[in-house]
Design a protein around this motif. Structure first.
Motif, PDB file in Angstrom:
ATOM      1  N   LEU A 417       0.822  -1.204   0.000  1.00  0.00           N
ATOM      2  CA  LEU A 417       0.000   0.000   0.000  1.00  0.00           C
ATOM      3  C   LEU A 417       0.858   1.256   0.000  1.00  0.00           C
ATOM      4  O   LEU A 417       0.644   2.170  -0.810  1.00  0.00           O
ATOM      5  CB  LEU A 417      -0.918  -0.009   1.235  1.00  0.00           C
ATOM      6  CG  LEU A 417      -1.701   1.285   1.500  1.00  0.00           C
ATOM      7  CD1 LEU A 417      -2.757   1.492   0.435  1.00  0.00           C
ATOM      8  CD2 LEU A 417      -2.344   1.246   2.891  1.00  0.00           C
ATOM      9  N   SER A 418       1.847   1.314   0.881  1.00  0.00           N
ATOM     10  CA  SER A 418       2.678   2.519   0.981  1.00  0.00           C
ATOM     11  C   SER A 418       3.498   2.736  -0.291  1.00  0.00           C
ATOM     12  O   SER A 418       3.666   3.867  -0.740  1.00  0.00           O
ATOM     13  CB  SER A 418       3.604   2.429   2.198  1.00  0.00           C
ATOM     14  OG  SER A 418       4.440   1.285   2.119  1.00  0.00           O
ATOM     15  N   ALA A 419       3.991   1.636  -0.887  1.00  0.00           N
ATOM     16  CA  ALA A 419       4.784   1.754  -2.129  1.00  0.00           C
ATOM     17  C   ALA A 419       3.918   2.273  -3.272  1.00  0.00           C
ATOM     18  O   ALA A 419       4.344   3.137  -4.053  1.00  0.00           O
ATOM     19  CB  ALA A 419       5.397   0.408  -2.488  1.00  0.00           C
ATOM     20  N   ARG A 420       2.703   1.758  -3.397  1.00  0.00           N
ATOM     21  CA  ARG A 420       1.795   2.212  -4.462  1.00  0.00           C
ATOM     22  C   ARG A 420       1.437   3.685  -4.280  1.00  0.00           C
ATOM     23  O   ARG A 420       1.478   4.473  -5.218  1.00  0.00           O
ATOM     24  CB  ARG A 420       0.512   1.374  -4.486  1.00  0.00           C
ATOM     25  CG  ARG A 420       0.697  -0.090  -4.817  1.00  0.00           C
ATOM     26  CD  ARG A 420      -0.602  -0.726  -5.256  1.00  0.00           C
ATOM     27  NE  ARG A 420      -1.706  -0.492  -4.346  1.00  0.00           N
ATOM     28  CZ  ARG A 420      -2.014  -1.243  -3.294  1.00  0.00           C
ATOM     29  NH1 ARG A 420      -1.263  -2.310  -3.020  1.00  0.00           N
ATOM     30  NH2 ARG A 420      -3.048  -0.964  -2.525  1.00  0.00           N
ATOM     31  N   GLN A 421       1.088   4.042  -3.050  1.00  0.00           N
ATOM     32  CA  GLN A 421       0.698   5.428  -2.786  1.00  0.00           C
ATOM     33  C   GLN A 421       1.851   6.385  -3.052  1.00  0.00           C
ATOM     34  O   GLN A 421       1.662   7.482  -3.582  1.00  0.00           O
ATOM     35  CB  GLN A 421       0.212   5.572  -1.334  1.00  0.00           C
ATOM     36  CG  GLN A 421      -1.092   4.865  -1.034  1.00  0.00           C
ATOM     37  CD  GLN A 421      -2.273   5.486  -1.762  1.00  0.00           C
ATOM     38  OE1 GLN A 421      -2.258   6.654  -2.148  1.00  0.00           O
ATOM     39  NE2 GLN A 421      -3.326   4.705  -1.968  1.00  0.00           N
ATOM     40  N   LYS A 422       3.050   5.967  -2.698  1.00  0.00           N
ATOM     41  CA  LYS A 422       4.233   6.816  -2.907  1.00  0.00           C
ATOM     42  C   LYS A 422       4.470   7.052  -4.397  1.00  0.00           C
ATOM     43  O   LYS A 422       4.711   8.186  -4.830  1.00  0.00           O
ATOM     44  CB  LYS A 422       5.451   6.145  -2.272  1.00  0.00           C
ATOM     45  CG  LYS A 422       6.734   6.956  -2.352  1.00  0.00           C
ATOM     46  CD  LYS A 422       7.863   6.234  -1.641  1.00  0.00           C
ATOM     47  CE  LYS A 422       9.157   7.026  -1.698  1.00  0.00           C
ATOM     48  NZ  LYS A 422      10.270   6.316  -1.008  1.00  0.00           N
ATOM     49  N   LEU A 423       4.396   5.978  -5.198  1.00  0.00           N
ATOM     50  CA  LEU A 423       4.618   6.109  -6.638  1.00  0.00           C
ATOM     51  C   LEU A 423       3.529   6.942  -7.305  1.00  0.00           C
ATOM     52  O   LEU A 423       3.810   7.773  -8.171  1.00  0.00           O
ATOM     53  CB  LEU A 423       4.691   4.729  -7.289  1.00  0.00           C
ATOM     54  CG  LEU A 423       5.977   3.932  -7.064  1.00  0.00           C
ATOM     55  CD1 LEU A 423       5.828   2.528  -7.597  1.00  0.00           C
ATOM     56  CD2 LEU A 423       7.160   4.629  -7.745  1.00  0.00           C
ATOM     57  N   LEU A 424       2.281   6.714  -6.911  1.00  0.00           N
ATOM     58  CA  LEU A 424       1.178   7.458  -7.519  1.00  0.00           C
ATOM     59  C   LEU A 424       1.267   8.946  -7.187  1.00  0.00           C
ATOM     60  O   LEU A 424       1.009   9.802  -8.029  1.00  0.00           O
ATOM     61  CB  LEU A 424      -0.166   6.888  -7.037  1.00  0.00           C
ATOM     62  CG  LEU A 424      -0.521   5.504  -7.594  1.00  0.00           C
ATOM     63  CD1 LEU A 424      -1.711   4.916  -6.855  1.00  0.00           C
ATOM     64  CD2 LEU A 424      -0.824   5.583  -9.090  1.00  0.00           C
TER      65      LEU A 424
END
Length: 482
Positions: A417-424
């Protein structure tokens, strides 16, 4: 969500204007997994400058043109004579080892090459007709090369903007209305480049300096573009038409549109597939065994060129060093896991329909690209029912009373979740609040209460941002965000 307006893209889907959400692609009927919803050719596409150093490709469809020997030598690697002889023996067997056999040169002295006469004729119906030195003299080509060098040092989306502007100028010279063409070209995201940059990079400490550099780059680009237009089709335009094509605000909107919703193209080199599929062939096996070090050197040369480009981008658009190191580490892992002996053709493109597809980490479709042309297909990755992600009612009696959003994932759905949110947030400027992110956020927050030692602060922060997110609106009432 209420559908306010709709334009059918294919028999299975349409581009809808959703109240409060902007444009999106919707399914008009239930489809099964694997079904192609829509296919389209890129409105504008370009091969990256660094990719042109590694791969010779058709100027129209980006098909790789090199045979085995020239593909290896283009990477700057000099194979030993014995291996060259083996590669030449393979080339003598014909396609695909010998590369494209139907290469068509443009008019001399134009350096552009095409995989067929059809590709050349199509290119000459668009912007290439205004840039071809075989028609307008070498000065126009030199001016475009200066513009491309400027774009490489600032932002390569400016090349797409130049292609669009030149294409509009060419159509205006053929009798089309300039205002209609400009509105059509900028219809996807009518937001200035500076605003897009502020939205994407608002967390940067030096954001205003970065925005100013983008504005300066756009001003210099406009001067270079004026030279290209004047040398190409300027003599066919009135002064008012020329000024309209070179209007700074419109060029800024095009740059913002391309910067936010262009797509990265990576078209496989057909020689790689041929080598993999023919490993059992004696001559191919001999080349693979004797050329392992050669292919490693080719891969290293590609990595060197890519890193040079990343270092230039780092100066223009700073990223945290740790993030760039992670990108390079992941690329090295991917390279070791797949048999990419020779570099693919890489570039960026802009698609009319694909640009409209919204994001969801729980996607129901994906974009696939044809091997040898800048053409994309939207394919369902699971069964799509009109009861999923329902949009109703529509305001048109001729359309189904229930529709379903077509959603793709802009990032890897397997990431945390944190990796996806960071990239987006970093690459697209929004916080995703899709079903998957919301459910995972609730789970993370619950675990942070029950067993806080098992949840990282980064995950908790991402979960809180999702749960308490309130979407920001931009002009026109649509939302910049998921």
């Amino acid at each position: 969500l209420v559908v306010r307006a709709m334009a059918q893209a294919s028999k299975d889907c349409a581009v809808a204007v959703l109240r409060g959400r902007g444009d999106g692609l919707v399914a008009l009927r239930a489809v099964e997994s694997g079904h192609t919803l829509v296919s389209e050719t890129a409105a504008m596409a370009m091969q990256h400058g660094y990719s042109r150093r590694l791969v010779s490709a058709c100027a129209g469809c980006f098909a790789a043109l090199d045979g085995l020997v020239s593909a290896v030598k283009r990477s700057g690697v000099q194979p030993d004579p014995a291996l060259v002889e083996r590669l030449q023996r393979l080339e003598q067997r014909g396609a695909p080892w010998s590369g494209c056999k139907t290469i068509v040169q443009c008019r001399a002295p134009c350096p552009a090459v095409f995989c067929s006469a059809l590709c050349r004729d199509r290119a000459n119906q668009k912007h290439h007709a205004a840039l071809c030195p075989g028609v307008h003299g070498p000065a126009v080509w030199d001016a475009m090369r200066r513009l491309e060098r400027h774009a490489e040092q600032t932002s390569e989306v400016l090349v797409l903007v130049a292609m669009t502007a030149v294409d509009v100028a060419l159509q205006v010279s053929r009798g089309r209305n300039v205002d209609e063409l400009k509105c059509r070209a900028a219809r996807h995201l009518p937001v200035p480049w500076e605003e897009v940059v502020r939205y994407q990079w608002h967390l940067c400490a030096n954001i205003e300096e970065f925005v100013q550099r983008r504005c300066d780059a756009l001003d210099e680009f406009r001067l270079l573009l004026a030279e290209v237009v004047d040398l190409g089709v300027g003599h066919l335009l009135s002064s008012s038409q020329r000024d309209a094509v070179l209007e700074r605000n419109w060029l800024g909107v095009l740059a913002g549109q391309c910067d936010l919703i262009d797509v990265f193209l990576e078209m496989p080199n057909p020689l790689n597939l041929a080598l993999e599929q023919n490993e059992s062939d004696d001559e191919v096996s001999e080349v693979l065994r004797g050329g392992s070090e050669l292919f490693e050197a080719v891969a290293a040369a590609r990595e060197t060129v890519t890193r040079e480009q990343e270092d230039r981008e780092q100066e223009i658009c700073p990223r945290q060093k740790l993030e760039l190191d992670d990108v390079r580490k992941n690329r090295e892992i991917e390279r070791q896991q797949c048999s990419q002996f020779l570099p693919p053709v890489e570039g960026i493109a802009f698609f009319d329909t694909v640009a409209k597809i919204n994001h969801s980490c729980a996607s129901n479709a994906e974009i696939t690209y044809f091997e040898n042309c800048a053409r994309a297909s939207v394919v369902a990755t699971r069964d799509i029912s009109l009861g999923d992600e329902v949009l109703s009612p529509t305001r048109c009696a001729a359309l189904p009373c229930m529709l379903c959003k077509v959603l793709i994932s802009y990032v890897s759905s397997d990431d945390s979740l944190s990796a996806r949110q960071k990239l987006l947030k970093q690459d697209y400027g929004f916080i995703c609040v899709c079903v998957k992110c919301r459910s995972q956020s609730v789970s993370v927050l619950l675990r942070s209460v029950v067993a806080p030692e098992k949840v990282s602060d980064e995950d908790v922060g991402a979960a809180r941002r999702v749960v308490f997110h309130r979407p920001r609106r931009r002009r026109g009432g649509s939302v910049l965000g998921s």
